[in-house]
Design a protein around this motif. Structure first.
Motif, short mmCIF file in Angstrom:
data_model
loop_
_atom_site.label_atom_id
_atom_site.label_comp_id
_atom_site.label_asym_id
_atom_site.label_seq_id
_atom_site.Cartn_x
_atom_site.Cartn_y
_atom_site.Cartn_z
N GLY A 75 0.82 -1.21 0.00
CA GLY A 75 0.00 0.00 0.00
C GLY A 75 0.85 1.25 0.00
O GLY A 75 1.93 1.29 0.60
N GLU A 76 0.37 2.28 -0.68
CA GLU A 76 1.07 3.56 -0.76
C GLU A 76 0.12 4.71 -0.42
O GLU A 76 -0.93 4.85 -1.05
N PHE A 77 0.50 5.50 0.58
CA PHE A 77 -0.27 6.68 0.97
C PHE A 77 0.59 7.91 0.73
O PHE A 77 1.74 7.96 1.17
N LEU A 78 0.02 8.93 0.08
CA LEU A 78 0.73 10.19 -0.13
C LEU A 78 0.18 11.24 0.83
O LEU A 78 -1.02 11.53 0.82
N LEU A 79 1.05 11.80 1.65
CA LEU A 79 0.67 12.83 2.62
C LEU A 79 1.29 14.15 2.21
O LEU A 79 2.51 14.23 2.02
N THR A 80 0.46 15.18 2.08
CA THR A 80 0.92 16.47 1.57
C THR A 80 0.37 17.60 2.43
O THR A 80 -0.78 17.56 2.87
N GLY A 81 1.21 18.61 2.62
CA GLY A 81 0.77 19.82 3.31
C GLY A 81 1.75 20.26 4.37
O GLY A 81 2.67 19.53 4.75
N PRO A 82 1.56 21.47 4.90
CA PRO A 82 2.48 22.03 5.90
C PRO A 82 2.60 21.18 7.16
O PRO A 82 3.62 21.24 7.85
N ASN A 83 1.55 20.40 7.46
CA ASN A 83 1.56 19.60 8.69
C ASN A 83 1.77 18.11 8.43
O ASN A 83 1.54 17.28 9.32
N ALA A 84 2.22 17.76 7.21
CA ALA A 84 2.43 16.35 6.89
C ALA A 84 3.45 15.71 7.82
O ALA A 84 3.24 14.61 8.34
N LEU A 85 4.55 16.41 8.06
CA LEU A 85 5.57 15.88 8.96
C LEU A 85 5.03 15.73 10.38
O LEU A 85 5.29 14.73 11.05
#
Length: 209
Positions: free
Chosen positions: A52-62
């Motif tokens: 499975g692959e999830f892409l997390l994006t945005g200023p608060n991803a980390l």
């Protein structure tokens, strides 16, 4: 059962197909001993597109990744990967996973096939930070090209200097005539090699090359 984008090729080539993590997967071709020796001494290719692959994006991803994983993802720089796990609330583990830092504010999480839904729900339950989450699992394929001769077998298919990719580092570039492929110096065999992430529509070309 689900199929990978290469299931029809495995069947044509005579692989022994069995259910694994909800997928119709090639478990054997010639046999365990022969395939073990090939990967230890030469190069083997594994279709592990069920992952499975999830892409997390945005200023608060980390911040979200720091909240749900056990390792320190803040140490990652662009082009680096990290082995980690998702702890539960009872001193146990929801799943283990890889965390890739694609670029600032964008990360790829790679989870086990049997836990895709469970992991997605777990991470989502802690996403009170407005992080954009995309489940790419059904759209992407993954090939593990493993063994001491993996680099030799792969180098003519890319303009990227594969010898310069350090362990648990990755590059995004051309491979086997396909652009924007993730070439990652990771894998579970212990014999060296790479893992290749591409779209389902591209993986057959890469496999054939």
């Amino acid at each position: 059962m689900k199929n990978t984008a290469l299931t029809h090729i495995h069947e044509i080539l005579g692989a022994k197909m069995l259910p694994f993590a909800g997928y119709n997967m090639p478990i054997l071709y010639e046999g365990v001993n022969a395939e073990h020796e090939v990967v230890r001494n030469g190069v083997g290719v594994f279709d592990v597109s069920h992952m499975g692959e999830f892409l997390l994006t945005g200023p608060n991803a980390l911040a979200l990744i720091q909240k749900v994983t056990s390792n320190d993802a803040a140490t990652l720089t662009n082009g680096r990967a990290q082995y980690s796990c998702l702890p539960n609330n009872d001193g146990g583990i929801v799943d283990d996973l890889l965390v890739y830092k694609i670029k600032d504010e964008q990360y790829l999480l790679v989870v086990n096939a049997s836990n895709i839904e469970k992991d997605w729900d777990w991470i989502s339950s802690y996403n009170d930070l407005d992080v954009e989450m995309k489940n790419l699992s059904d759209d992407y394929s993954l090939l593990a090209i493993q063994g001491p001769k993996a680099l030799e077998a792969m180098q003519s298919l890319t303009s990227i200097d594969l010898s310069a990719i350090q362990y648990y580092h990755f590059e995004v570039g051309d491979f086997a005539g396909i652009e924007h492929v993730i070439i990652s110096a990771t894998g579970y065999t212990g014999s060296g090699g790479f893992e290749i992430y591409c779209k389902n529509s591209e993986v057959e070309q890469i496999w054939n090359k």
